[in-house]
Design a protein around this motif. Structure first.
Motif, PDB file in Angstrom:
ATOM      1  N   PHE A  36      -7.562 -36.087   9.010  1.00 29.90           N
ATOM      2  CA  PHE A  36      -8.779 -36.646   8.437  1.00 29.90           C
ATOM      3  C   PHE A  36      -9.299 -37.755   9.337  1.00 29.90           C
ATOM      4  CE2 PHE A  36      -6.534 -34.981   4.654  1.00 29.90           C
ATOM      5  CZ  PHE A  36      -7.496 -34.092   4.218  1.00 29.90           C
ATOM      6  N   HIS A  88      -9.186 -37.751  12.553  1.00 30.95           N
ATOM      7  CA  HIS A  88      -9.940 -37.058  13.609  1.00 30.95           C
ATOM      8  C   HIS A  88     -11.341 -36.720  13.120  1.00 30.95           C
ATOM      9  CE1 HIS A  88     -10.714 -33.174  15.998  1.00 30.95           C
ATOM     10  NE2 HIS A  88     -10.936 -34.178  16.822  1.00 30.95           N
ATOM     11  N   GLN A  89     -11.454 -36.304  11.859  1.00 32.94           N
ATOM     12  CA  GLN A  89     -12.770 -36.006  11.296  1.00 32.94           C
ATOM     13  C   GLN A  89     -13.641 -37.265  11.244  1.00 32.94           C
ATOM     14  OE1 GLN A  89     -12.595 -33.702   7.605  1.00 32.94           O
ATOM     15  NE2 GLN A  89     -10.586 -32.914   8.207  1.00 32.94           N
ATOM     16  N   VAL A 140     -14.528 -40.286   4.545  1.00 39.08           N
ATOM     17  CA  VAL A 140     -14.231 -38.860   4.674  1.00 39.08           C
ATOM     18  C   VAL A 140     -13.702 -38.336   3.335  1.00 39.08           C
ATOM     19  CG1 VAL A 140     -12.804 -37.119   5.823  1.00 39.08           C
ATOM     20  CG2 VAL A 140     -13.735 -39.037   7.140  1.00 39.08           C
ATOM     21  N   SER A 158      -5.150 -30.969   5.820  1.00 44.69           N
ATOM     22  CA  SER A 158      -6.567 -30.628   5.732  1.00 44.69           C
ATOM     23  C   SER A 158      -6.776 -29.165   6.088  1.00 44.69           C
ATOM     24  CB  SER A 158      -7.378 -31.508   6.692  1.00 44.69           C
ATOM     25  OG  SER A 158      -7.111 -31.141   8.034  1.00 44.69           O
ATOM     26  N   ALA A 202      -8.918 -28.093   8.112  1.00 42.78           N
ATOM     27  CA  ALA A 202      -9.091 -28.028   9.563  1.00 42.78           C
ATOM     28  C   ALA A 202      -7.754 -27.948  10.273  1.00 42.78           C
ATOM     29  CB  ALA A 202      -9.877 -29.244  10.042  1.00 42.78           C
TER      30      ALA A 202
END
Length: 310
Positions: free
Chosen positions: A17, A19-20, A86, A155, A157
């Motif tokens: 998260f 990284h997001q 996020v 996540s 992702a």
């Protein structure tokens, strides 16, 4: 977005998260440095190995991220320059061929586990938590085999990035959870206020244990019409029974009322650390009590000055 900034450290690996959150502020050509912990990411900035770091600071369910708060409070000073929000949702994922009945150990970050443990108790009674440095790290470890657990909470992702098989989507005890992240840099010029600002500080009260010390601290804000959006205590290392206060306040250090409050805090506290004034991620403009605007403080100062000139 600061296109001159190229090197970003963050709580990795790719797919977290964090990284997001980083992708909200980093330019497309930025060089990314995933780190195994929040402090490691921040230390890359302190050591000049990265221009900025992005780390989690608060979760809407679990509260403050202690590793980030403590490093910001006690290590070499950094300055918060931005915050990002996020939405947090987790996927229970496994290696291909693993069945739900095979799961007895689940790898994930401790904050993720805290947000999913009731769901796990209902669906996988008896399954235990194996702590990892991040949700994506657990996915990476499981994808490479011999991780010590049969499933992860990560996540969507991360599950896709590391080629795992999802069993359940949107796993959470409290749907709608979010995590707040901050972008930090070495101390520099404070940006101009935009009207939707937040300031983060850390305050250590005097070591005299007198009654009313906390009230006196809070009165510095109340008397100036400043709302506190977050206040939490952190233990003072090596001094049992003593605490410091990590605080987010609505406002900017360039505002007269905030400056006045900080002067009052500096006078009564044992240590006061300014950690940055920056734009709120939700872009909600700050409100303040009547007669606490800049013009009100300036008019009051002008009155005092007129007395002294006589």
């Amino acid at each position: 977005m600061n296109t001159a900034v190229k090197n970003y450290a963050f709580l990795g690996p790719i797919g977290t998260f964090c990284h997001q959150a980083l992708l909200q502020v980093a330019p497309e050509d930025a060089r990314l440095f995933p780190c195994a912990g929040e402090r490691l990411a921040m230390d890359m900035v302190r050591d000049g190995k990265a221009d900025r770091a992005v780390v989690p600071i608060e979760n809407s369910i679990e509260g403050g991220v202690s590793a980030t708060l403590d490093s910001l409070g006690w290590d070499k000073r950094l300055q918060i320059v931005a915050e990002m929000i996020v939405p947090v949702g987790f996927t229970l994922a496994v290696r291909e061929g693993t069945q739900l009945s095979d799961i007895s150990r689940i790898g994930t970050h401790s904050h993720a586990w805290a947000q999913c443990r009731n769901w796990v108790a209902d669906h996988l009674p008896g399954a235990v938590h194996v702590a990892t440095t991040s949700t994506a790290e657990s996915a990476r470890m499981l994808s490479e085999g011999d991780a010590g657990f049969q499933a992860v909470l990560a996540s969507r992702a991360a599950v896709t990035t590391y080629g795992l098989t999802p069993l359940y989507e949107d796993v959470a005890d409290n749907p709608g959870a979010v995590t707040r992240f901050v972008e930090v840099a070495n101390p520099g010029q404070v940006p101009q206020a935009c009207g939707a600002d937040k300031t983060t500080i850390q305050v250590r009260l005097p070591n005299d244990y007198r009654s009313g010390a906390l009230l006196e601290m809070l009165q510095q804000f109340s008397a100036r019409g400043i709302n506190l959006s977050r206040i939490e205590s952190r233990p003072l290392a090596g001094q049992p029974g003593r605490y410091v206060f990590s605080i987010d306040l609505d406002g900017h250090v360039r505002e007269e009322r905030v400056q006045s409050a900080l002067r009052g805090l500096y006078r009564i506290s044992e240590d006061l650390r300014f950690l940055g004034s920056y734009a709120r991620a939700d872009q909600v403009r700050n409100d303040h009590a009547p007669r606490t605007g800049d013009s009100d403080f300036q008019r009051a100062q002008g009155w005092v000055d007129s007395i002294l000139r006589k």
